[in-house]
Design a protein around this motif. Structure first.
Motif, mmCIF file in Angstrom:
data_model
loop_
_atom_site.group_PDB
_atom_site.id
_atom_site.type_symbol
_atom_site.label_atom_id
_atom_site.label_comp_id
_atom_site.label_asym_id
_atom_site.label_seq_id
_atom_site.Cartn_x
_atom_site.Cartn_y
_atom_site.Cartn_z
ATOM 1 N N THR A 44 -43.323 -24.148 54.369
ATOM 2 C CA THR A 44 -45.016 -23.921 54.251
ATOM 3 C C THR A 44 -45.792 -24.854 55.258
ATOM 4 O OG1 THR A 44 -44.904 -23.492 51.808
ATOM 5 C CG2 THR A 44 -47.049 -24.214 52.926
ATOM 6 N N LEU A 45 -46.739 -24.410 55.845
ATOM 7 C CA LEU A 45 -47.510 -24.937 56.886
ATOM 8 C C LEU A 45 -48.636 -24.981 56.356
ATOM 9 C CD1 LEU A 45 -47.602 -25.900 60.289
ATOM 10 C CD2 LEU A 45 -48.501 -23.405 60.511
ATOM 11 N N ARG A 77 -46.520 -29.917 57.776
ATOM 12 C CA ARG A 77 -45.875 -28.940 57.099
ATOM 13 C C ARG A 77 -44.683 -29.533 56.074
ATOM 14 N NH1 ARG A 77 -42.403 -26.913 62.403
ATOM 15 N NH2 ARG A 77 -41.380 -25.706 60.664
ATOM 16 N N ASN A 96 -41.214 -28.612 55.178
ATOM 17 C CA ASN A 96 -40.088 -27.761 55.214
ATOM 18 C C ASN A 96 -39.237 -27.436 54.021
ATOM 19 O OD1 ASN A 96 -40.249 -27.979 58.018
ATOM 20 N ND2 ASN A 96 -38.998 -29.565 58.490
ATOM 21 N N CYS A 122 -51.498 -18.149 61.180
ATOM 22 C CA CYS A 122 -50.441 -18.888 61.345
ATOM 23 C C CYS A 122 -49.289 -18.212 62.211
ATOM 24 C CB CYS A 122 -49.700 -18.968 59.864
ATOM 25 S SG CYS A 122 -48.129 -19.553 59.825
ATOM 26 N N SER A 176 -52.771 -22.749 53.820
ATOM 27 C CA SER A 176 -51.409 -22.821 53.837
ATOM 28 C C SER A 176 -50.826 -21.347 54.514
ATOM 29 C CB SER A 176 -51.098 -22.854 52.226
ATOM 30 O OG SER A 176 -51.596 -23.848 51.639
#
Length: 125
Positions: free
Chosen positions: A77-78, A71, A73, A95, A20
């Motif tokens: 968080t990716l 992701r 939005n 990241c 994450s």
């Protein structure tokens, strides 16, 4: 701008991990995001990126079919879901934020303007 990765650790070959990246300090949904990695003794490798699920979703050949980027939005968080892990996936995973909506495998300051601190992934039996 702050990017904080988490979720790394030790996995067995064939196993899975989910990374994450929590972002802050910018409007997360406005920018493409990517994952890159640096294996021991090797250079930086871009592995996946996206702007949205329908725009700019790309994978490096080395991870296509095994890794999945997504992701959220609303949570800024990716994610990177890593399945069928191999010892050669051992690396520090980063990241990275694009300057706009562009996703490219060429990692340069002209394209990417923010990095996380990295999270270690080790694949070993």
């Amino acid at each position: 701008v702050q990017l904080v990765e988490s979720g790394g650790g030790l996995a067995q070959p064939g196993g899975s991990l989910r990374l994450s990246c929590t972002a802050s300090g910018f409007t997360f949904s406005d920018y493409a995001m990517s994952w890159a990695r640096r294996a021991p003794g090797k250079g930086l490798e871009w592995i996946s990126g996206l702007y949205s699920e329908s725009t700019g979703l790309r994978y490096a050949n080395s991870v296509r079919g095994r890794f999945s980027i997504s992701r959220d939005n609303a949570k800024n968080t990716l994610y990177l879901q890593m399945n069928s892990l191999k010892p050669e996936d051992t690396a520090v995973y980063y990241c990275i934020k694009s300057r706009d909506a562009v996703v490219t495998s060429y990692i340069t300051d002209e394209v990417y303007d923010a990095w996380g601190q990295g999270t270690q992934v080790t694949v070993s039996s």
